[in-house]
Design a protein around this motif. Structure first.
Motif, short mmCIF file in Angstrom:
data_model
loop_
_atom_site.label_atom_id
_atom_site.label_comp_id
_atom_site.label_asym_id
_atom_site.label_seq_id
_atom_site.Cartn_x
_atom_site.Cartn_y
_atom_site.Cartn_z
N ARG A 157 0.84 -1.20 0.00
CA ARG A 157 0.00 0.00 0.00
C ARG A 157 0.87 1.26 0.00
O ARG A 157 0.60 2.23 -0.72
CB ARG A 157 -0.92 0.01 1.22
N ARG A 158 1.94 1.26 0.84
CA ARG A 158 2.82 2.42 0.91
C ARG A 158 3.57 2.61 -0.40
O ARG A 158 3.81 3.74 -0.84
CB ARG A 158 3.78 2.27 2.08
N HIS A 159 3.94 1.50 -1.04
CA HIS A 159 4.61 1.57 -2.34
C HIS A 159 3.68 2.23 -3.38
O HIS A 159 4.11 3.10 -4.15
CB HIS A 159 4.99 0.16 -2.80
N LEU A 160 2.41 1.81 -3.39
CA LEU A 160 1.45 2.38 -4.33
C LEU A 160 1.19 3.86 -4.04
O LEU A 160 1.03 4.66 -4.97
CB LEU A 160 0.14 1.60 -4.30
N ALA A 161 1.17 4.21 -2.75
CA ALA A 161 0.97 5.62 -2.39
C ALA A 161 2.13 6.46 -2.93
O ALA A 161 1.94 7.57 -3.44
CB ALA A 161 0.86 5.76 -0.87
N SER A 162 3.34 5.91 -2.83
CA SER A 162 4.52 6.61 -3.35
C SER A 162 4.45 6.75 -4.86
O SER A 162 4.76 7.81 -5.42
CB SER A 162 5.79 5.85 -2.95
N LEU A 163 4.03 5.67 -5.54
CA LEU A 163 3.90 5.73 -7.00
C LEU A 163 2.84 6.74 -7.42
O LEU A 163 3.02 7.46 -8.41
CB LEU A 163 3.53 4.35 -7.55
N ASN A 164 1.72 6.78 -6.68
CA ASN A 164 0.67 7.75 -7.02
C ASN A 164 1.17 9.19 -6.85
O ASN A 164 0.84 10.07 -7.65
CB ASN A 164 -0.56 7.52 -6.14
N THR A 165 1.97 9.41 -5.79
CA THR A 165 2.54 10.75 -5.59
C THR A 165 3.48 11.09 -6.75
O THR A 165 3.44 12.22 -7.27
CB THR A 165 3.32 10.79 -4.26
N LYS A 167 3.35 9.85 -9.74
CA LYS A 167 2.51 10.05 -10.93
C LYS A 167 1.95 11.47 -10.96
O LYS A 167 1.96 12.14 -12.01
CB LYS A 167 1.37 9.03 -10.92
N GLU A 168 1.42 11.94 -9.82
CA GLU A 168 0.83 13.27 -9.77
C GLU A 168 1.88 14.34 -10.07
O GLU A 168 1.61 15.31 -10.79
CB GLU A 168 0.20 13.50 -8.39
N GLN A 169 3.09 14.16 -9.51
CA GLN A 169 4.16 15.14 -9.74
C GLN A 169 4.54 15.18 -11.22
O GLN A 169 4.69 16.25 -11.81
CB GLN A 169 5.38 14.79 -8.89
N ARG A 170 4.70 13.98 -11.82
CA ARG A 170 5.06 13.94 -13.23
C ARG A 170 3.94 14.46 -14.11
O ARG A 170 4.19 15.12 -15.12
CB ARG A 170 5.42 12.50 -13.64
N GLN A 171 2.68 14.18 -13.71
CA GLN A 171 1.55 14.66 -14.48
C GLN A 171 1.50 16.19 -14.46
O GLN A 171 1.27 16.83 -15.49
CB GLN A 171 0.24 14.08 -13.91
N GLU A 172 1.72 16.77 -13.28
CA GLU A 172 1.74 18.23 -13.17
C GLU A 172 2.87 18.81 -14.00
O GLU A 172 2.70 19.83 -14.69
CB GLU A 172 1.89 18.63 -11.70
N GLU A 173 4.04 18.17 -13.95
CA GLU A 173 5.19 18.65 -14.72
C GLU A 173 4.90 18.56 -16.22
O GLU A 173 5.24 19.47 -16.99
CB GLU A 173 6.43 17.82 -14.37
N PHE A 174 4.26 17.46 -16.62
CA PHE A 174 3.93 17.29 -18.04
C PHE A 174 2.94 18.35 -18.50
O PHE A 174 3.13 18.98 -19.55
CB PHE A 174 3.34 15.89 -18.26
N VAL A 175 1.86 18.56 -17.73
CA VAL A 175 0.83 19.53 -18.12
C VAL A 175 1.42 20.93 -18.20
O VAL A 175 1.16 21.69 -19.16
CB VAL A 175 -0.35 19.49 -17.12
N SER A 176 2.25 21.29 -17.21
CA SER A 176 2.87 22.62 -17.20
C SER A 176 3.81 22.78 -18.39
O SER A 176 3.78 23.81 -19.09
CB SER A 176 3.63 22.83 -15.89
N SER A 177 4.65 21.77 -18.63
CA SER A 177 5.61 21.85 -19.74
C SER A 177 4.88 21.88 -21.08
O SER A 177 5.27 22.60 -22.01
CB SER A 177 6.57 20.67 -19.69
N LYS A 178 3.82 21.05 -21.20
CA LYS A 178 3.06 21.02 -22.45
C LYS A 178 2.47 22.39 -22.75
O LYS A 178 2.50 22.86 -23.90
CB LYS A 178 1.95 19.97 -22.34
N ARG A 179 1.93 23.06 -21.73
CA ARG A 179 1.33 24.38 -21.93
C ARG A 179 2.39 25.37 -22.44
O ARG A 179 2.14 26.14 -23.38
CB ARG A 179 0.72 24.86 -20.62
N GLN A 180 3.57 25.31 -21.82
CA GLN A 180 4.64 26.22 -22.24
C GLN A 180 5.12 25.89 -23.66
O GLN A 180 5.40 26.80 -24.46
CB GLN A 180 5.82 26.11 -21.27
N ILE A 181 5.19 24.59 -23.97
CA ILE A 181 5.65 24.16 -25.30
C ILE A 181 4.68 24.63 -26.38
O ILE A 181 5.09 25.13 -27.43
CB ILE A 181 5.81 22.63 -25.34
#
Length: 263
Positions: A157-165, A167-181
């Motif tokens: 469960r803790r491993h999945l919680a870490s992966l979800n965190t 994922k959210e960080q990478r998703q935010e980075e992707f969305v922000s970078s995509k907007r700038q691109i």
């Protein structure tokens, strides 16, 4: 006395009454003693056969219960080992029926625990696989065919919680970078011309693989576009300086300069 003792006494009384009635009938008929003995022997034989059948049936029931108890003990030992629980200690000073019931009830409880753990394990594995596909990471190391311990499930469960965190960080980075691109491409009048650029700009955000390599490539693309814009800005600034110098040399009026400055 208990009811079973009363019923047993009544059965003996019925037998004695029946034998007394038979003797009276034989007496009235005048059946000789030798024939009476034969008839009594026949009655005794029939009664013994019936009682022997009943005793044998009850003995078979007892053996079935004892066999069930032995099997349940064995299965309980296996379940306790699988669930990492202390061995089940049954009350020895109890009836066979009660012991069989206690073991059966304990079996039901442990089987439910096993099913619950295996169901949760299956759910966690499915979630882990989805995240691994999205993040391009290795699956959590756990045996999917054996019963997991409570510690194993907690670590999972803790491993999945870490992966979800992550994922959210990478998703935010992707969305922000995509907007700038997208803004940079529009500013540079650049049309996506590689498969990666088209994947970033044109594809659905949920379909983008958030692997470390893809995030690194995304940052690299953003940096390249920023460098191009910086070069363009520098070139524009140089041209503006040259235009200003030419205006000064040609003594161009301010009105004409303002008209050209719009462009």
């Amino acid at each position: 006395r208990c009811r079973s003792d009363v019923l047993a006494a009544e059965a003996v009384s019925l037998l004695n009454g029946a034998m007394a009635a038979l003797r009276d009938i034989w007496e009235e008929i005048g059946i000789p003693e030798e024939m009476r003995l034969e008839r009594i022997a026949t009655v005794k034989k029939h009664i013994k056969e019936i009682l022997d059948l009943m005793v044998a049936e009850e003995e078979r029931l007892k053996q079935r219960l004892l066999k069930s108890i032995a099997l349940s003990r064995k299965e309980l030992d296996t379940l306790c080992k699988e669930l990492e629980l202390d061995p089940f200690e049954a009350e020895e000073e109890t009836t066979i029926l009660q012991m069989e019931k206690n073991l059966r009830n304990r079996m039901e409880v442990l089987l439910k625990q096993k099913m619950d753990r295996m169901h949760e394990l299956k759910t966690l594995i499915e979630q882990d696989q989805d995240l691994c596909d999205l993040l391009c990471t290795s699956p959590f190391c756990i045996n999917s065919t054996t019963v997991p311990s409570l510690d194993d499930l907690d670590r999972f469960r803790r491993h999945l919680a870490s992966l979800n965190t992550e994922k959210e960080q990478r998703q935010e980075e992707f969305v922000s970078s995509k907007r700038q691109i997208i803004l940079l491409m529009e500013e540079l009048d650049h049309t996506p011309d590689t498969s990666f650029e088209r994947e970033v700009v044109c594809e659905d955000e949920e379909a983008f693989c958030l692997s470390k390599d893809n995030i690194a490539a995304l940052q690299d693309l953003l940096q390249q576009l920023e460098v191009r814009r910086s070069r363009n800005e520098a070139a524009c600034e140089e041209l503006r300086s040259r235009i200003l110098a030419l205006w000064e040399r040609l003594q161009v009026p301010a009105e004409e300069r303002e008209t050209s400055a719009v462009h």
